[in-house]
Design an enzyme around this catalytic site. Structure first.
Site, PDB file in Angstrom:
ATOM      1  N   HIS A 330      36.274  37.388  33.827  1.00 32.19           N
ATOM      2  CA  HIS A 330      35.617  38.060  34.960  1.00 32.19           C
ATOM      3  C   HIS A 330      36.439  37.804  36.216  1.00 32.19           C
ATOM      4  CE1 HIS A 330      32.608  37.900  38.377  1.00 32.19           C
ATOM      5  NE2 HIS A 330      32.404  39.107  37.911  1.00 32.19           N
ATOM      6  N   HIS A 375      38.502  41.149  45.656  1.00 37.88           N
ATOM      7  CA  HIS A 375      37.045  41.119  45.569  1.00 37.88           C
ATOM      8  C   HIS A 375      36.495  41.769  46.833  1.00 37.88           C
ATOM      9  CE1 HIS A 375      33.307  38.629  44.155  1.00 37.88           C
ATOM     10  NE2 HIS A 375      33.176  39.921  43.987  1.00 37.88           N
ATOM     11  N   SER A 567      27.207  47.398  30.552  1.00 34.29           N
ATOM     12  CA  SER A 567      27.505  46.108  31.170  1.00 34.29           C
ATOM     13  C   SER A 567      26.199  45.496  31.658  1.00 34.29           C
ATOM     14  CB  SER A 567      28.476  46.276  32.339  1.00 34.29           C
ATOM     15  OG  SER A 567      29.761  46.610  31.896  1.00 34.29           O
ATOM     16  N   ARG A 596      29.200  44.463  27.464  1.00 36.41           N
ATOM     17  CA  ARG A 596      29.892  43.464  28.290  1.00 36.41           C
ATOM     18  C   ARG A 596      28.873  42.738  29.155  1.00 36.41           C
ATOM     19  NH1 ARG A 596      32.337  43.210  33.534  1.00 36.41           N
ATOM     20  NH2 ARG A 596      34.143  41.791  33.550  1.00 36.41           N
TER      21      ARG A 596
END
Length: 821
Positions: A330, A375, A567, A596
């Protein structure tokens, strides 16, 4: 540049042994160059000791002439004001293959000269503070000079690492006293430096046993004999006596060894195989083995607690890709904190080379039109999408030939999505397989997808549930700030939890304030912007292999092509076990479609969640923050150590489609019942002893550790249990526990064993020394050795834990395993 011969061995013989040397062997990346052979020898280091000038690429992407030199006495190399210990160097990379070089090429290097500059360049990859991957990047005057520098560096670092052996370490500690021999007090102090403390009376008795000239002082040879006595394992001496002949108590014959392997190790050895073993350890008399040789074998890598098969790819690769657990990360690009950490393409290299097969690329618009990875809405640094693709391509299949999934979290405008698509096609080309269409019923097999990149994002769809561009949310629940247990405080730092809670609540207040201001903006303008952002470029959509879609129901998912996947956040997974969802339906869905799982957005410091509930539900892609060393990542190491560290582990039969038809009922992990596919009904572990446990890495006063062992089982609900041994005071050198724990099991197919060794300090804190994890059904019975790992996932040199393992099968009998050489 001509280098004169110099005696390298004499320079490195005093190499210090410390926590920084607990690393993997040096790697040379020569991809694309005719230099794949390893340097066997090298002569001529005088000029490098004195120092030479070389162009170094700075953090501002400038090429500056720096002095490059070796300090052979302190065992590091120096460039300008940077000192890097040889023991911290992981890789020498030839060519311009780092993030800094990528930026340098873009900003400073004319395109027509890049290929020429590439052959003169190299990088030194090393581990900096907080285990971050760093690089020093150089451009030489000529290709020949680069070859000389790389050869010299490789040879010197390899020799330095080779001295990190036990007696080299002991000798360096002995030499610190500056004397030929040591008296009682000095010997006692040296033993404490080696993590062993004892009283003077006992030590006097031991010294008298090895003091050859009766002067009450020990030279290095005598001290080595003392260590040999202290390191002896009495439990193995008793074992040997059980199988030795009365007239030959110090040896075991070949026939008795066959009995030992059958009775204790539950392995069937032929006479020829045992002869091969005794010849290897006792060439003078291959018909027997002495105690020292017997002990050497039992504590060697030949006798590890896990089956040798796990070190190679042994599982069937002809199943659809949805039938495998897949090693996943991740926010792969981050080397630390989620809000202010450093983004680096080196993290992709490190993660892929560790066996990870699914990496995440969080892509955003950039002012110059070149999409960036970072991010979003944080202070993390940024790296170019195209540079990351080049980096991933260069090392994606160095460890495993099986497909790499690029999990794209796209926040770009339609125009920059087109740029993304261009880079994907240009850089990855034929490594992108044809996408699955809506009429597909099953995935291709793992074997059919070798050396392929599978893109995960969204496709343009007419389904109303698939319209949002992003399918993961990092939004924080400001009404319910996370508890200490839900955030990033390390278990070893629980005493800091109150201050951490305060910081978190302060952070949530700021986030709420920012959101309130955001709501005051013109709503029409925001709606238009959202609509623009929500468009998916056709060029990108046409490349997507795994199409993210929102979850509505298990039945709807199963009815669709396997190309569509979901996900789930870690919180969503909990709902599968809370009664809100049918767990069996979740398993059914994961047999044909990819699922996921990712961490909650509140894990600011890159902490992780327990991966077991997701694995037990059959979910394939359990994404963890690989830069963080804690229990979830240790379990991940144990899971994906299997199958040759290929990154793909075939799910057990209880999670595959054939289960229900073969047994007449679905597998439901929430039900406490024993499953017929499970090999073992219980595992019994006797924790015997350890040798050469390192001191806690944050120790400042050099005190001897007080170790204890925790054994825990992780699996389906009902198979979760742990056991802690007593604390052994002041002995990390040769502690003995002799304690036994018994764990009943419902389903050993989905279970993992985790072993951790901690030091209990004066404040009652548990400071981890080392750990090891593996799948339960990969264990071998009998007296076995375990090599503990450190924060970096690397084996700690010299450090071993001896255990006895007993596995009980369905018939309540000991299971015998065939020998695999």
């Amino acid at each position: 540049m001509e280098l004169n011969p110099v005696n390298v061995e004499s320079m490195v013989e005093n190499q210090n042994f410390n926590i920084n040397s607990f690393r993997k062997p040096l790697v040379v990346d020569c991809t694309g160059y005719d230099e794949s052979h390893k340097i066997k020898s090298f002569h001529g280091l005088d000029h490098l000791v004195m120092g030479i000038e070389v162009n170094q690429i700075t953090s501002k992407c400038l090429a500056k002439i720096r002095k490059f030199s070796f300090n052979m006495h302190r065992h590091h190399f120096v460039c300008h004001n940077k000192r890097v210990p040889f023991s911290q160097i992981d890789e020498i990379r030839i060519g311009q293959k780092t993030n800094r070089f990528n930026n340098f090429q873009t900003k400073c290097l004319p395109e027509h000269s890049r290929d020429y500059a590439d052959v003169k360049s190299f990088s030194v990859i090393y581990i900096g503070q907080r285990h971050t991957v760093k690089s020093l990047d150089f451009i030489c005057e000529t290709e020949a000079e680069r070859k000389v520098l790389v050869s010299a560096l490789y040879y010197t670092v390899t020799n330095a690492k080779a001295t990190d052996n036990e007696m080299g370490f002991v000798k360096s500690e002995f030499d610190k006293f500056g004397k030929e021999s040591l008296n009682l007090n000095e010997t006692k102090k040296l033993l404490e430096m080696l993590n062993y403390s004892t009283n003077s009376e006992f030590l006097n008795q031991m010294i008298s046993m090895v003091d050859r000239n009766d002067d009450q002082n020990l030279d290095f040879i005598e001290f080595s004999d003392l260590l040999h006595y202290l390191r002896a394992r009495p439990e193995l001496k008793l074992l040997m006596e059980r199988y030795s002949q009365p007239d030959q108590p110090t040896t075991i014959t070949v026939q008795k060894l066959i009995e030992f392997f059958r009775n204790e190790q539950h392995e069937e050895w032929s006479e020829a195989q045992v002869h091969e073993l005794t010849s290897k350890y006792n060439a003078a008399d291959p018909n027997s083995i002495s105690f020292d040789h017997f002990e050497n074998y039992l504590t060697s890598d030949e006798n590890l607690a896990v089956h040798p098969k796990v070190r190679q790819m042994y599982q069937d690769t002809n199943h659809p890709i949805s039938h495998y657990w897949i090693n996943s990360s991740h926010n792969t690009y981050l080397s630390g904190h989620q809000l202010k950490g450093h983004s680096s393409s080196e993290m992709y290299l490190q993660t892929l080379k560790s066996g990870c097969r699914c990496v995440e690329l969080d892509v955003w618009d950039a002012p110059d039109g070149e999409p960036m990875i970072f991010h979003g809405n944080t202070l993390t640094s940024q790296i170019k999408f195209s540079h990351v693709l080049e980096t991933i391509k260069s090392s994606a299949f160095a460890t495993s030939p099986y497909p790499v999934i690029l999990s794209l979290e796209v926040h770009c405008s339609e125009e920059q999505q087109k740029v993304m698509a261009h880079h994907l096609v240009t850089i990855l080309g034929e490594m992108l397989p044809p996408v699955l269409d809506d009429n597909a019923k099953v995935f291709p097999t793992l074997e059919q997808l070798k050396y392929k990149f599978l893109l995960k994002f969204k496709r343009i769809s007419s389904n109303p549930h698939d319209q949002d561009v992003t399918d993961e949310s990092d939004e924080y629940d400001e009404e319910n700030p996370p508890s200490f247990e839900e955030t990033d405080a390390h278990p070893e730092e629980e005493h800091k939890k109150h201050s951490i809670r305060g910081v978190l609540r302060s952070g949530f207040s700021k986030i709420k304030s920012l959101k309130d201001r955001h709501k005051d903006k013109d709503s029409a303008k925001e709606a238009a912007k959202k609509k623009e952002k929500g468009k998916i470029a056709v060029e990108l959509s046409n490349l997507i292999y795994l199409s993210s879609s929102n979850f509505t129901s298990t039945d709807e998912t199963i009815a669709r092509s396997p190309a569509y996947m979901h996900s789930f956040s870690e919180s969503k997974v909990k709902e599968f076990y809370s009664g809100n969802f049918d767990t069996c339906s979740g398993i059914h869905m994961s047999q044909t479609h990819m699922i996921r799982v990712y961490p909650r957005g509140t894990r600011f410091g890159s902490s992780n969640y327990d991966p077991l509930p997701s694995w037990v539900a059959g979910f394939q892609l359990v994404a963890l923050n690989h830069q963080t060393s804690a229990e979830p990542m240790w379990l991940n190491e144990g899971m994906f150590e299997d199958n040759g560290c290929s990154g793909y582990v075939l799910k057990p039969t209880s999670l595959l489609p054939s289960w229900s038809s073969d047994h007449g009922y679905p597998y439901d992990p929430s039900v406490a019942m024993r499953y017929p596919g499970s090999k073992f009904t219980s595992v019994i572990i006797e924790i015997l002893s350890a040798r050469q446990l390192p001191k806690y890495s944050k120790t400042t006063k050099g005190e001897v550790i007080d170790p204890f062992v925790t054994i825990s089982i992780h699996g389906q609900p009902g198979d979760q249990a742990d056991y802690k041994t007593k604390v052994i005071d002041n002995n990390g050198f040769n502690p003995y526990w002799g304690e036994t724990c018994n764990f009943p099991l419902y389903n050993s197919q989905v279970g993992l064993l985790l072993i951790r060794v901690d030091d209990k300090d004066s404040l009652g804190r548990h400071n981890r020394i080392g750990h090891y994890a593996t799948r339960l059904e990969n264990l071998r019975q009998g007296y076995r050795v375990i090599r503990l790992r450190n924060d970096l996932g690397n084996v700690i040199p010299l450090c071993t834990l001896l255990v006895k393992i007993t596995l009980i099968d369905e018939e309540n009998t000991y299971r015998s395993t065939p020998l695999v050489q």
